[in-house]
Design an enzyme around this catalytic site. Sequence first.
Site, short mmCIF file in Angstrom:
data_model
loop_
_atom_site.label_atom_id
_atom_site.label_comp_id
_atom_site.label_asym_id
_atom_site.label_seq_id
_atom_site.Cartn_x
_atom_site.Cartn_y
_atom_site.Cartn_z
N GLN A 201 -12.45 3.44 39.53
CA GLN A 201 -11.11 3.30 38.98
C GLN A 201 -11.00 2.23 37.90
O GLN A 201 -10.10 2.28 37.05
CB GLN A 201 -10.11 3.00 40.10
N ARG B 57 -23.71 -12.05 41.93
CA ARG B 57 -23.23 -10.69 42.19
C ARG B 57 -23.21 -9.85 40.91
O ARG B 57 -23.58 -8.66 40.93
CB ARG B 57 -21.83 -10.75 42.82
N TYR C 59 -25.15 -22.69 47.90
CA TYR C 59 -26.53 -22.37 47.53
C TYR C 59 -26.61 -22.16 46.02
O TYR C 59 -25.62 -21.82 45.37
CB TYR C 59 -27.06 -21.15 48.28
#
Length: 388
Positions: free
Chosen positions: A34, A105, A208
């Site tokens: 989308q 990510r 991290y």
Amino acid sequence: MTISNAIVIGAGIGGLAAAAALSRHGVAVTLVEQAPRISEVGAGLQISPNGMSVLRAMGLEAKLKERSAVRAQAVVLQDYKAGSQVARLDLMRGQAGHPYMFVHRADLIDILFGAAKRGNVSVELGESVQEVLPGDPPTLQMLQKTRRRAEVIIDASGIHSKTRAALNGDDAAQFSGQVAWRALVPNRFDHPPEAHVTMGPGRHLVSYPLRGGKLVNLVAVEERDSWAPEGWSIADDPANLRHAFAGFGGRAADMIAAVENCTLWGLHHHPVASVWQQNGVALLGDAAHPTLPFLAQGANMALEDAWVLAACLSKQPLAPALHRYQSIREARVRRVIKTAASNAARYHLRPGFQRTAAHLGLRVASTLAPGAMIGAFNWLYHHDVTAQ
């Protein structure tokens, strides 16, 4: 291959991995997303050996290294007052031939998108699903009033999946009483290649390094009574984060002080879907089994799902393949979700006998039996779906 074409909904980690994995088996895949473009907000991921086994089998491990993903050496549990070490889990002992990596990510999304494009996956952006109709063949009703059909439709669109609702009814999600701030800060703190869990009363901070150690990923979790909405990209004032963690010292305090932008995420319990597949449609990743982030397994479970689903569809007719997919995956993800939910309580102990005794036990075990501590996670990290 028993199917020749498929539609995948959602261009997150699970959807991109499923599209790429299916294309490796010769399936013509259409990926429907989308958003107007495939992108990702800044955040870190921990890809443990079980997830890395999938990326290695897909030929993507070298791509992670090109993006300066950080190889993790340990998980270190720390006390909040000054950051003193409570216990250390040596990840170099428990990697079963696959590394444990800290990954941005956005980098993993880009790598998986590249794999999908190399597999000739057709990507349709700016396309919103109105309804999923199981059947022979299953059908997508789009908000743009068009319809799409394929032999199988895989929904990897996350916790608000319309397919999940169609197969299971409304989701009885409950606020967990916890929120999580997410932030990235420059690594001016000499943060080692370790995941640090700094444990305080009713809250903890996970940190991290990312991108070759240039950045530090922060996830700060607090218990609270007031409800907060669910969503990764809801901006919040860093002053709220600093107020919540005002009692933290050491490196944790310095990193929190450096936060200039952050998001706030209300953590909710969602039940594992009872029905993952039916009449040519299937759920994958968070659409089937959302998990709290306290075991760092959301992305890893989506990668495992993608590989198993593609493998099942390559070996059996559609209906038994989808049934086998759920039968293989369900017990494992339920164990992961249960373990993740229990971790927060261990991290958030209040001052007193229970906290003192628990931390003493961790120190002793970490010193006298370090192999046993990491070995307790063999069921998780040594599980290789590509070898099944």
